[in-house]
Design a protein around this motif. Structure first.
Motif, PDB file in Angstrom:
ATOM      1  N   LEU A  22       0.857  -1.183   0.000  1.00  0.00           N
ATOM      2  CA  LEU A  22       0.000   0.000   0.000  1.00  0.00           C
ATOM      3  C   LEU A  22       0.889   1.227   0.000  1.00  0.00           C
ATOM      4  O   LEU A  22       1.783   1.353   0.855  1.00  0.00           O
ATOM      5  N   ALA A  23       0.675   2.114  -0.953  1.00  0.00           N
ATOM      6  CA  ALA A  23       1.496   3.309  -1.096  1.00  0.00           C
ATOM      7  C   ALA A  23       0.631   4.555  -1.030  1.00  0.00           C
ATOM      8  O   ALA A  23      -0.535   4.546  -1.442  1.00  0.00           O
ATOM      9  N   GLY A  24       1.209   5.638  -0.526  1.00  0.00           N
ATOM     10  CA  GLY A  24       0.524   6.917  -0.482  1.00  0.00           C
ATOM     11  C   GLY A  24       1.274   7.955  -1.306  1.00  0.00           C
ATOM     12  O   GLY A  24       2.512   7.953  -1.347  1.00  0.00           O
ATOM     13  N   PHE A  25       0.521   8.834  -1.967  1.00  0.00           N
ATOM     14  CA  PHE A  25       1.097   9.889  -2.788  1.00  0.00           C
ATOM     15  C   PHE A  25       0.384  11.201  -2.479  1.00  0.00           C
ATOM     16  O   PHE A  25      -0.849  11.264  -2.553  1.00  0.00           O
ATOM     17  N   SER A  26       1.138  12.228  -2.154  1.00  0.00           N
ATOM     18  CA  SER A  26       0.568  13.538  -1.846  1.00  0.00           C
ATOM     19  C   SER A  26       1.125  14.570  -2.819  1.00  0.00           C
ATOM     20  O   SER A  26       2.348  14.704  -2.972  1.00  0.00           O
ATOM     21  N   PHE A  27       0.218  15.295  -3.467  1.00  0.00           N
ATOM     22  CA  PHE A  27       0.605  16.325  -4.428  1.00  0.00           C
ATOM     23  C   PHE A  27       0.174  17.715  -3.966  1.00  0.00           C
ATOM     24  O   PHE A  27       0.039  18.624  -4.781  1.00  0.00           O
ATOM     25  N   GLY A  28      -0.048  17.882  -2.701  1.00  0.00           N
ATOM     26  CA  GLY A  28      -0.508  19.171  -2.195  1.00  0.00           C
ATOM     27  C   GLY A  28      -2.015  19.234  -2.172  1.00  0.00           C
ATOM     28  O   GLY A  28      -2.648  18.960  -1.153  1.00  0.00           O
ATOM     29  N   ASN A  29      -2.619  19.567  -3.301  1.00  0.00           N
ATOM     30  CA  ASN A  29      -4.073  19.662  -3.351  1.00  0.00           C
ATOM     31  C   ASN A  29      -4.752  18.375  -3.806  1.00  0.00           C
ATOM     32  O   ASN A  29      -5.969  18.316  -3.947  1.00  0.00           O
TER      33      ASN A  29
END
Length: 218
Positions: A137-144
């Motif tokens: 399980l991976a998480g990705f955050s791009f700000g908005n």
């Protein structure tokens, strides 16, 4: 509304099914608008943020055409655009185009990459023939925008979330995170250089990202 207004403009006067599909989603920018809505409903400005080359007037026109074609629905009260079932069914088309792009010259990965574009790309470029029992399980955050990507059964499933709940969360813009996924520089070096951030288990993050290749697979 008259029946004439309900029928999308005819671009190709043919009985071919491909021509019929292009009559609905074949205008410039149309498929990329669908791409930006693939994982979550969005407001106008958020869609435009993922398409920096589009003008407000062209985006307005494409959204109207896609709504008329039954691909997008618009909640006028909330100002939100979302894909219909027919719109969500375009995902395999986008994935097929990504695979085809791997066999023709000229792709420049240094150009702008939106978060949604990267998530779709990763779904295409996962290494094949992984053991079906392998899970992650991976998480990705791009700000908005933020996503969780679940690996199971040799495939990935991606969903938009408010905040990922994963062993690690990669952060940065689309191009920065694409460098971490596909580039030759090891993840710890990218983190040390401030190119991307990693919250949580950086070793697990590096192992997960090693499962993707930006190249044609046999």
């Amino acid at each position: 509304m008259s029946k004439q207004a309900e029928i999308p403009r005819l671009r190709y006067d043919e009985g071919c099914l491909a021509a019929h599909a292009l009559n609905l989603i074949g205008d410039r920018w149309a498929l990329l608008v669908v791409r930006e809505l693939m994982f979550a409903p969005k407001r106008f400005q958020m869609i435009r943020a993922g398409l920096p080359g589009i003008t407000a007037s062209v985006l307005t026109g494409r959204l109207a055409q896609l709504t008329q074609a039954g691909v997008v629905e618009h909640d006028e009260r909330l100002g939100i655009y979302a894909l219909t079932e027919a719109g969500r069914a375009v995902l395999p088309v986008l994935e097929a185009l990504c695979r085809w792009a791997l066999i023709v010259p000229g792709h420049d990965p240094s150009r702008f990459i939106s978060p949604s574009a990267l998530m779709i790309s990763m779904g295409v470029n996962l290494i094949r023939d992984l053991p079906p029992e392998r899970r992650a399980l991976a998480g990705f955050s791009f700000g908005n925008e933020a996503f969780e990507m679940q690996l199971a059964g040799g495939k990935v499933q991606t969903r938009a979330v408010t905040r990922p709940a994963a062993p690690f969360i990669l952060s940065g813009n689309g191009n920065q995170q694409a460098m971490a996924v596909y580039g030759p520089v090891p993840l710890p070096k990218l983190v040390a250089g401030g190119v991307v951030g990693v919250e949580g288990d950086i070793a697990a993050a590096g192992e997960f990202l090693s499962l993707f290749r930006l190249e044609r697979q046999a």
